[in-house]
Enzyme design. Structure first.
Site, PDB file in Angstrom:
ATOM      1  N   GLY A 109       2.005   2.415  10.700  1.00  0.00           N
ATOM      2  CA  GLY A 109       2.956   3.508  10.522  1.00  0.00           C
ATOM      3  C   GLY A 109       3.633   3.955  11.809  1.00  0.00           C
ATOM      4  O   GLY A 109       4.308   4.977  11.845  1.00  0.00           O
ATOM      5  N   ASN A 111       0.875  -1.171   0.000  1.00  0.00           N
ATOM      6  CA  ASN A 111       0.000   0.000   0.000  1.00  0.00           C
ATOM      7  C   ASN A 111       0.917   1.227   0.000  1.00  0.00           C
ATOM      8  O   ASN A 111       1.462   1.588   1.039  1.00  0.00           O
ATOM      9  CB  ASN A 111      -0.896  -0.024   1.245  1.00  0.00           C
ATOM     10  N   TRP A 112       1.074   1.813  -1.182  1.00  0.00           N
ATOM     11  CA  TRP A 112       2.017   2.939  -1.297  1.00  0.00           C
ATOM     12  C   TRP A 112       1.450   4.235  -0.718  1.00  0.00           C
ATOM     13  O   TRP A 112       2.158   5.230  -0.614  1.00  0.00           O
ATOM     14  CB  TRP A 112       2.409   3.147  -2.768  1.00  0.00           C
ATOM     15  N   LYS A 113       0.159   4.240  -0.417  1.00  0.00           N
ATOM     16  CA  LYS A 113      -0.497   5.458   0.112  1.00  0.00           C
ATOM     17  C   LYS A 113      -0.195   6.642  -0.817  1.00  0.00           C
ATOM     18  O   LYS A 113      -0.138   6.450  -2.031  1.00  0.00           O
ATOM     19  CB  LYS A 113      -0.061   5.696   1.560  1.00  0.00           C
ATOM     20  N   GLY A 135       2.667  -0.959   4.318  1.00  0.00           N
ATOM     21  CA  GLY A 135       2.849   0.444   3.963  1.00  0.00           C
ATOM     22  C   GLY A 135       4.330   0.771   3.853  1.00  0.00           C
ATOM     23  O   GLY A 135       4.973   0.565   2.816  1.00  0.00           O
ATOM     24  N   GLY A 136       4.903   1.270   4.941  1.00  0.00           N
ATOM     25  CA  GLY A 136       6.276   1.774   4.953  1.00  0.00           C
ATOM     26  C   GLY A 136       7.306   0.848   4.303  1.00  0.00           C
ATOM     27  O   GLY A 136       8.127   1.302   3.493  1.00  0.00           O
ATOM     28  N   GLU A 160      -5.915  -4.729  10.448  1.00  0.00           N
ATOM     29  CA  GLU A 160      -4.857  -3.761  10.714  1.00  0.00           C
ATOM     30  C   GLU A 160      -5.178  -2.996  11.999  1.00  0.00           C
ATOM     31  O   GLU A 160      -6.007  -2.073  11.991  1.00  0.00           O
ATOM     32  CB  GLU A 160      -4.762  -2.757   9.569  1.00  0.00           C
ATOM     33  N   SER A 191       2.995  -1.952  10.453  1.00  0.00           N
ATOM     34  CA  SER A 191       4.435  -2.052  10.715  1.00  0.00           C
ATOM     35  C   SER A 191       5.005  -3.440  10.401  1.00  0.00           C
ATOM     36  O   SER A 191       5.905  -3.917  11.083  1.00  0.00           O
ATOM     37  CB  SER A 191       4.755  -1.637  12.151  1.00  0.00           C
ATOM     38  N   GLU A 228      -7.086   4.825   7.396  1.00  0.00           N
ATOM     39  CA  GLU A 228      -6.890   6.247   7.080  1.00  0.00           C
ATOM     40  C   GLU A 228      -8.126   6.820   6.378  1.00  0.00           C
ATOM     41  O   GLU A 228      -8.469   7.986   6.569  1.00  0.00           O
ATOM     42  CB  GLU A 228      -5.606   6.424   6.248  1.00  0.00           C
ATOM     43  N   HIS A 238      -9.722   1.316   4.390  1.00  0.00           N
ATOM     44  CA  HIS A 238      -8.464   1.475   5.125  1.00  0.00           C
ATOM     45  C   HIS A 238      -8.686   2.421   6.309  1.00  0.00           C
ATOM     46  O   HIS A 238      -9.482   3.366   6.205  1.00  0.00           O
ATOM     47  CB  HIS A 238      -7.378   2.025   4.194  1.00  0.00           C
TER      48      HIS A 238
END
Ligand code: PGA
Length: 256
Positions: free
Chosen positions: A175, A9-11, A236-237, A169, A215, A99, A97
């Site tokens: 994150g 997930n590159w956001k 993500g990260g 999640e 994470s 976010e 998601h």
């Protein structure tokens, strides 16, 4: 046996040019890992065409969108429809998601409408659920997950449910560098599967892939994927750089 599914997930990171560079490095080192795991990349909308053209048709990597509209077309400024995504050969779509839920006010009802719209276009939803730290600490974990699942999947029949991937999640792990312990993650995943079994059947629940997100990195992916109810990751990260994402996938596949 559930095939692991690892999704990046590159956001709001990685524009079209960078996506092209990322994917040419990434696919050149994938080897035959996609025989053992489904690999999915979710770029921002504008990078999807570049990502699709950078993937070899036989790379085995699928593209996801990070969101989609619950509407078909019309006066919805800033929105993108399922049909537009289909035109770009998108296969999966991340829906709900945390976010989107917390920063953009997406409710379970809206998420449910998006899942239905995605399935009508034969897109595979990656349906995200998860509790905040407050909710966990006040003993509401199961209540929150149950209502997210029940309301998010309302009216979804068995046939469509089979095409859905669930991503658990915990919001407090996204994150933050704080990963859920393997016990916390496994326990939540087993609970999610039991709710799906209640809503559908034990047999169907056994087929559903449940990703962990929050994470996840190369050095914790193995122990997470070794858990009986953890079938992949939404990353993500650690997905923003080809080498770290490749390492994570290799670790996940070795354990899963
Ligand atoms: P993270 O994000 O891996 O950076 O915690 C995961 C996600 O939000 O899907």
């Amino acid at each position: 046996m559930r095939k692991p599914i690892i999704a990046a997930n590159w956001k709001m990171n990685i524009g079209p040019k960078e996506a092209e560079d990322f994917l040419s490095t990434f696919t050149s080192q994938l080897d035959n890992i996609t025989d053992e795991a489904d690999v999915v990349i979710a770029p921002p909308y504008v990078s999807i065409p570049a990502a699709v053209s950078a993937l070899h048709s036989n790379s085995g990597v699928s593209i996801a969108a990070q969101n989609v509209s619950e509407q078909d077309s019309g006066a919805y400024t800033g929105e993108v429809s399922t049909m537009m995504l289909k035109e770009l050969f998108v296969r999966y779509v991340i829906i709900g998601h945390s976010e989107r839920r917390t920063l953009y006010g997406e409710t379970n009802a809206l998420i449910n409408a998006k899942i239905k719209k995605a399935r009508a276009a034969n897109l595979k939803p990656i349906f995200c659920i998860g509790e905040t730290l407050d909710q966990r600490e006040s003993g509401k974990l199961e209540e929150v997950l149950r209502s997210q699942i029940t309301e998010g999947l309302a009216g979804i029949d068995d046939k469509d449910m089979k095409e859905i991937v669930v991503a658990y999640e915990p919001v407090w792990a996204i994150g933050t560098g704080v990963v859920a312990t393997v016990e916390q993650a496994q326990e939540a995943h087993a609970f999610v599967r039991s709710v799906i079994a209640d809503l559908y059947s034990g047999e169907l629940a056994e087929k559903i892939r449940i990703q962990y997100g929050g994470s996840m990195k190369a050095d914790n992916a193995g122990e997470l994927l070794a858990q009986p109810d953890i079938d992949g990751g939404l990353v993500g990260g650690a997905s923003l750089e080809p080498q770290s994402f490749l390492e994570l996938i290799r670790a996940a596949v070795a354990a899963g």
